[in-house]
Design a protein around this motif. Structure first.
Motif, PDB file in Angstrom:
ATOM      1  N   CYS A  37      37.127  41.757 -24.944  1.00 19.34           N
ATOM      2  CA  CYS A  37      36.549  40.824 -25.800  1.00 19.34           C
ATOM      3  C   CYS A  37      34.967  40.675 -25.518  1.00 19.34           C
ATOM      4  N   ILE A  67      44.141  34.927 -34.761  1.00 17.94           N
ATOM      5  CA  ILE A  67      43.763  35.998 -33.745  1.00 17.94           C
ATOM      6  C   ILE A  67      44.518  35.520 -32.535  1.00 17.94           C
ATOM      7  N   ALA A  75      40.063  34.049 -24.887  1.00 23.58           N
ATOM      8  CA  ALA A  75      39.810  33.538 -26.141  1.00 23.58           C
ATOM      9  C   ALA A  75      38.686  32.442 -25.886  1.00 23.58           C
ATOM     10  N   VAL A  78      35.722  34.664 -26.949  1.00 28.06           N
ATOM     11  CA  VAL A  78      35.561  34.982 -28.453  1.00 28.06           C
ATOM     12  C   VAL A  78      35.010  33.573 -29.109  1.00 28.06           C
ATOM     13  N   ARG A  79      35.505  32.509 -28.876  1.00 31.65           N
ATOM     14  CA  ARG A  79      35.092  31.330 -29.417  1.00 31.65           C
ATOM     15  C   ARG A  79      33.779  31.014 -29.117  1.00 31.65           C
ATOM     16  N   THR A 101      35.708  34.982 -37.402  1.00 33.93           N
ATOM     17  CA  THR A 101      36.779  35.293 -36.252  1.00 33.93           C
ATOM     18  C   THR A 101      36.864  34.466 -35.217  1.00 33.93           C
ATOM     19  N   THR A 105      40.541  32.536 -33.840  1.00 31.76           N
ATOM     20  CA  THR A 105      41.087  32.945 -32.596  1.00 31.76           C
ATOM     21  C   THR A 105      41.686  31.704 -31.691  1.00 31.76           C
TER      22      THR A 105
END
Length: 239
Positions: A37, A67, A75, A78-79, A101, A105
């Motif tokens: 990630c 995702i 997570a 990613v966010r 994306t 997620t």
């Protein structure tokens, strides 16, 4: 998304996620191109080096409805951190892909409760359990009581409250390496609180934290084991 640490050390967690989601009627795919990630690079200041890792992530996962990640820290990266990396890259296409994306997620408990609308997943686990809310899931994602709502619905499971639950376990990724003595002291406090509950199992949503705590529990020969939440939720009476 399996995550690096699960792929390397805890593959059973990924298997449990797939079993659980398929049992709930989700069409699960596992993109073979997935890697990291980019959290290790971002958290240590290597933002330029994180760009190709974020690009690989969006190449692997763009186009999916959701995702699902069995890790609050991944997570959360990613966010909340992919956007920073993408903006730094100066690549509008990467920024656009990250904008797609990121919102799709979900940490596992978010996906179960918020997207699927499920709290009772049909699990069976006849043991006394205590739950540690990991820092990124608690503070970065704000998962709140979703994990404990899922655990309370597990048949046969007795959930006992962990004292000082919101205190950090001391892992913190590279923090555990750079500040080892402090990390172990924090972990020892967490383990002492866990032992005070009389639980058989210490559960969390991040295997990185459980790796740290499990090591301390093992060295202290407590008899308490650690398990990822997904592995509990995947178990049924038929297992």
């Amino acid at each position: 998304m399996l995550t690096c640490i699960n792929d390397t050390l805890f593959p059973d967690t990924g298997t449990a996620v797939v079993r659980l989601l398929r049992r709930l009627g989700v069409d699960v795919d596992f993109p073979e191109g997935q890697t990291c990630c980019a959290q290790p690079m971002v958290n240590t200041g290597y933002l330029d080096e994180a760009v190709p890792v974020v690009r690989q992530f969006v190449d692997s996962f763009d186009g999916y409805d959701a995702i699902v990640v069995p890790s609050g820290s991944c997570a959360g990266c990613v966010r909340h951190q992919h956007g920073l990396v993408a903006r730094r890259s100066g690549d509008p296409a990467l920024e656009a892909a990250v904008a797609r994306t990121g919102p799709r997620t979900h940490e596992l408990t978010e996906f179960l409760v918020d997207v699927l609308g499920v709290e009772d997943v049909g699990a069976y686990f006849p043991h006394r359990v205590t739950y540690h809310p990991t820092c990124h899931s608690l503070r970065m994602l704000g998962v709140g009581d979703r994990p404990t709502r899922l655990l309370r619905a597990v048949k046969g499971l007795r959930l006992v409250e962990l004292p000082a639950a919101e205190e950090c376990c001391g892992f913190g990724g590279t923090f555990a390496l750079k500040n080892a003595e402090t990390s172990v002291a924090m972990g020892s406090d967490k383990v002492r609180h866990a032992r005070d509950t009389g639980a058989e199992v210490l559960v969390a949503g991040d295997n990185s934290c459980l790796l740290h705590l499990g090591g301390i529990l093992s060295r202290e020969q407590t008899g308490m084991r650690v398990m990822h939440l997904a592995e509990i939720l995947a178990q049924t009476e038929a297992d």
